[in-house]
Write an enzyme that holds these catalytic residues in place. Structure first.
Site, short mmCIF file in Angstrom:
data_model
loop_
_atom_site.label_atom_id
_atom_site.label_comp_id
_atom_site.label_asym_id
_atom_site.label_seq_id
_atom_site.Cartn_x
_atom_site.Cartn_y
_atom_site.Cartn_z
N ASP A 59 -35.54 -7.47 34.69
CA ASP A 59 -35.07 -6.98 33.30
C ASP A 59 -35.68 -7.86 32.17
OD1 ASP A 59 -33.24 -4.62 33.02
OD2 ASP A 59 -31.62 -5.96 34.11
N LYS A 116 -32.39 4.58 38.05
CA LYS A 116 -33.34 3.56 38.78
C LYS A 116 -33.54 3.58 40.16
CE LYS A 116 -31.83 0.62 34.81
NZ LYS A 116 -31.22 -0.53 34.06
N GLN A 140 -26.43 -4.65 36.20
CA GLN A 140 -26.54 -3.89 35.46
C GLN A 140 -25.40 -4.13 34.07
OE1 GLN A 140 -28.34 -1.07 34.76
NE2 GLN A 140 -27.37 -0.44 32.99
N1 GUN Z 1 -27.50 -1.89 30.18
C1 GUN Z 1 -28.21 -1.25 29.15
N2 GUN Z 1 -29.61 -1.33 29.36
C2 GUN Z 1 -29.73 -2.21 30.40
C3 GUN Z 1 -30.93 -2.60 30.79
O1 GUN Z 1 -31.80 -2.43 30.62
N3 GUN Z 1 -30.72 -3.31 32.01
C4 GUN Z 1 -29.55 -3.85 32.52
N4 GUN Z 1 -29.47 -4.62 33.53
N5 GUN Z 1 -28.54 -3.74 31.62
C5 GUN Z 1 -28.54 -2.55 30.94
#
Ligand code: GUN
Length: 293
Positions: free
Chosen positions: A123, A56, A100
């Protein structure tokens, strides 16, 4: 997209969209404003989470965004994490941020998610954004479902009136996907079946599907005998399976038996190089939206 085979190339499509985002960033900066800024909070040492967050942050650099990575030890208290979220909510230099998941067991994920300002929740996990999505209102869509919608859209997949069967009812993928595929919009209007661990006759359900979206996290769950000829398959799974011959000792496989299913379906996403890159790109699109004036 240029189509040579029946593969939905998420990697190439994400490059195209990143190029479009870069152009937007240039315009923002040229007009005297600062570039969009995404922050990510990463707790602990989960290898998959570390790899996702790294990707990311790298993607932010590619499109000219600013990014801030905040790493904390797994023993951080819930109160400390909530304080950090509060600081990011108030920081005017940051347009959007993510925490995350998964978080260590002693931290209540929903409490943390609910502490995020919905206007910075790129998100799309906050109940305000989930509620708005359900009502068809403007909001941040969760990144993976948003990426899938874009894939279907840009590859010209007709969804209206089609049978769409989703495997898995997670808050992050299956449930939002079921809402998006049934809503009254282009790349929607499908008849949706949301299947899960209690579903009986999974094979029968899948054999009716014009579009299969597999998001259960179980390697090679969908086999060729479960797929109707000509179906479109979206594989959300990213599973590590041991492989002594691989450099890292494992390889990534999806929830779908790709090799067996690719000869039967009209379109399929590979793993890696399918949904994964589109998820990251969707997060960038949400961050750009958060920066819009
Ligand atoms: N863990 C797995 N996928 C995601 C996501 O799209 N965002 C976040 N914050 N954690 C995750």
């Amino acid at each position: 997209m240029i189509q040579n085979d029946n593969i939905i190339d998420g990697k190439s499509l994400s490059q195209v969209i990143k190029q479009e985002i870069s152009e937007e960033v240039k315009k923002i900066v040229q007009s005297g404003h600062r570039a969009p800024h995404l922050a990510a909070i990463l707790i602990g040492e989960n290898p998959a989470s570390q790899s996702y967050v790294k990707s990311k942050v790298r993607s932010c650099e590619q499109v000219g965004f600013r990014s801030t990575l905040i790493q904390k030890e797994a023993d951080i208290s819930e109160d400390e994490l909530l304080e950090l979220v509060d600081q990011l909510n108030k920081n005017e230099e940051i347009d959007g941020f993510i925490v995350q998941l998964p978080l260590p067991k002693h931290i209540d994920e929903m409490k943390v998610t609910m502490a995020i300002d919905p206007e910075k929740d790129v998100d799309g996990f906050h109940p305000v954004n989930v509620g708005k999505m359900s009502l068809g209102l403007d909001c941040f869509l969760p990144a993976t479902p948003y990426g899938i919608i874009q894939m279907l859209d840009r590859y010209g997949v007709e969804t209206s009136g089609k049978q769409c069967v989703i495997i898995g009812r997670s808050n992050i993928v299956g449930t939002p996907m079921s809402i998006l595929m049934s809503r009254k919009m282009k790349t929607g209007n499908a008849t949706v079946t949301l299947t899960h661990s209690r579903t009986q006759n999974m094979k029968e359900e899948l054999l009716r599907a014009d579009i299969i979206i597999a998001a259960i996290g179980y390697p090679n769950f969908v086999t060729a005998d479960m797929v109707k000829e000509g179906a479109v398959i979206i594989d959300v799974g990213i599973n590590r399976v041991e492989d002594a011959a691989a450099k890292r000792g494992y390889r990534l496989v999806g929830d779908v038996d790709f090799e067996a299913c690719k000869n039967k379906c009209s379109l399929i996403t590979p793993v890696p190089g399918g949904v994964g890159p589109m998820t990251v790109t969707s997060l960038l699109l949400n961050t750009l939206k958060a920066r819009k004036f």
